[in-house]
Design an enzyme around this catalytic site. Sequence first.
Site, short mmCIF file in Angstrom:
data_model
loop_
_atom_site.label_atom_id
_atom_site.label_comp_id
_atom_site.label_asym_id
_atom_site.label_seq_id
_atom_site.Cartn_x
_atom_site.Cartn_y
_atom_site.Cartn_z
N LYS A 31 -7.23 6.78 15.34
CA LYS A 31 -6.32 5.55 15.21
C LYS A 31 -7.30 4.56 14.30
CE LYS A 31 -4.57 1.58 15.94
NZ LYS A 31 -3.54 0.77 16.15
N CYS A 58 -5.40 -5.96 14.07
CA CYS A 58 -5.71 -4.56 13.82
C CYS A 58 -6.33 -4.31 12.70
CB CYS A 58 -4.45 -3.79 13.84
SG CYS A 58 -3.25 -4.24 15.31
N1 SAJ Z 1 -1.05 -6.53 3.64
C1 SAJ Z 1 -1.21 -6.65 2.40
N2 SAJ Z 1 -0.86 -5.82 1.52
C2 SAJ Z 1 -0.06 -4.68 1.69
C3 SAJ Z 1 0.32 -4.51 3.14
C4 SAJ Z 1 -0.18 -5.29 4.02
O1 SAJ Z 1 -2.06 -7.64 1.96
O2 SAJ Z 1 0.22 -4.02 0.67
C5 SAJ Z 1 -1.44 -7.28 4.72
C6 SAJ Z 1 -0.46 -8.08 5.53
O3 SAJ Z 1 0.20 -9.17 4.90
C7 SAJ Z 1 -1.12 -8.40 6.68
C8 SAJ Z 1 -2.27 -7.13 6.92
O4 SAJ Z 1 -2.16 -6.45 5.55
O5 SAJ Z 1 -1.74 -9.60 6.54
C9 SAJ Z 1 -1.69 -6.11 7.77
O6 SAJ Z 1 -0.17 -5.75 7.47
P1 SAJ Z 1 0.16 -4.54 8.02
O7 SAJ Z 1 1.85 -4.90 8.13
O8 SAJ Z 1 -0.15 -3.33 7.13
O9 SAJ Z 1 -0.30 -3.97 9.55
P2 SAJ Z 1 -0.40 -4.54 11.01
O10 SAJ Z 1 -1.71 -5.18 11.09
O11 SAJ Z 1 0.81 -5.57 11.24
O12 SAJ Z 1 -0.16 -3.13 11.75
C10 SAJ Z 1 -1.19 -2.09 11.71
C11 SAJ Z 1 -0.24 -0.63 11.36
N3 SAJ Z 1 -1.21 0.09 10.93
C12 SAJ Z 1 -1.05 0.97 9.77
O13 SAJ Z 1 0.15 0.94 9.01
C13 SAJ Z 1 -1.71 2.00 9.51
C14 SAJ Z 1 0.52 -0.42 12.73
O14 SAJ Z 1 1.02 0.70 12.34
C15 SAJ Z 1 -0.60 -0.24 13.79
O15 SAJ Z 1 -0.02 0.11 14.97
C16 SAJ Z 1 -1.33 -1.49 13.94
O16 SAJ Z 1 -2.01 -2.04 12.69
C17 SAJ Z 1 -2.27 -1.76 15.06
O17 SAJ Z 1 -1.78 -2.22 16.06
O18 SAJ Z 1 -3.23 -1.16 15.09
#
Ligand code: SAJ
Length: 413
Positions: free
Chosen positions: A213, A267
């Site tokens: 995880k 996360c």
């Molecule tokens: N972000 C970027 N660039 C990208 C993708 C995301 O800057 O290309 C930023 C987003 O704007 C945000 C952050 O990263 O600020 C995280 O966003 P996210 O959509 O990537 O992920 P979370 O935090 O909403 O959810 C993550 C997910 N983990 C993965 O994709 C590996 C989700 O599946 C998990 O369940 C969740 O963390 C968790 O609860 O751990």
Amino acid sequence: MTSFNRISVIGLGYIGLPTAAVFANQGVEVTGIDSNPEVVASINAGRPHFGEPNLDALVRRVVENGKLRAAAEVPAAEAFLVAVPTPLRDGGHADMSYVRAAAEAIAPVLVVGNLVILESTSPVGSTEQLARWLAELRPDLGFPMDQGELADINVAHCPERVLPGRIIDEVVNNARVIGGMTRKCAQRALSLYRIVVQGDCRVTNARTAELAKLSENAYRDVNIAFANELSLICDRHKINVWELVEMANLHPRVEILSPGPGVGGHCIAVDPWFIVDGAPDDAKLIRMAREINDAKPDFVCQKVAERAKSLVEPVIACLGLSYKADVDDLRESPAVEIVGKLADMAVAELLIVEPHISSLPAELADRGLSLTDFDRALDKANLVLLLVDHNAFMRVDRDLLKDKFVIDTRGAW
Ligand code: SAJ
């Protein structure tokens, strides 16, 4: 294979409530436990206390048909799912006090044959720690670290991995990693998750599940850090980073993520620190990625301040506060950090637009800031700072931006 008729879910947050609701929807009698009386009252009235697509109707349905109820005290059950926060504390440690409190709440009602599952994202070794806490509180029962397959109580780690904004779909359809302290623990947890999960369920040991995880989120953090580092390099060379990413991604084995204003949410911005904390000398890349992503808001502020200086009376429309598009979650949001810093720097008048919330968080309200609507902000501002690529902002009339400076931190416009 055991069947489960009655379960308790400890913690009714972003993970616990949807999880409780999907089990209830399959006919399991679910009691959701939360220490906040307002959360308990709201759920018992059929109303989730946070926004998430499709959650409202589901919670209303299972509360109305009596399958889900919320309570402050843990009742006896066949299985206990712990979905409490494991926040980051100073020094990069996970705060396991909510897990400890959950153990204290569960211990008095445990009986032979019960299954306890830790769903909260936790450092390696936490599932064993949970079992040790339970064993201290219930010396009359046998636990897996002492009794192995003969234990009275089975304990497993089944980390949640749902994406906010798509939780109801992902809680059912995502693959799950099921880490048992013993094989029997894993098999029993598997039979529980089979009630609701349609995705692949893979069985392993608890420590592997814990690190899997953390690795998922660290993997994403490292890849976003790569994109964010490129954005700094592009800025130096006066190259449009969005175009660069598009060009590089034409390669069949390259898939660079999107640079942004930083990484937020509870996360990805948090979990990699648990890896670093557990192996500080080895986790060099993971630590560096966190530092790169954490430094991005300062870079954005510096760019905005430079641009504002060129204006006689700078007025900045700050668009979006949540940590990512189309959610109302402000936790660890780089947008909140940027707006707060800009206010402290007093570089301009700030007009803040966030269609997903009705009042500003205290850290911004205390700085004398307030929310403005989108049209008014666009009308008054001479600098538009896009911080979150909400759908609501994508439909903007481009003519309204014509005479203004635009800083688009998401590459969305
Ligand atoms: N972000 C970027 N660039 C990208 C993708 C995301 O800057 O290309 C930023 C987003 O704007 C945000 C952050 O990263 O600020 C995280 O966003 P996210 O959509 O990537 O992920 P979370 O935090 O909403 O959810 C993550 C997910 N983990 C993965 O994709 C590996 C989700 O599946 C998990 O369940 C969740 O963390 C968790 O609860 O751990």
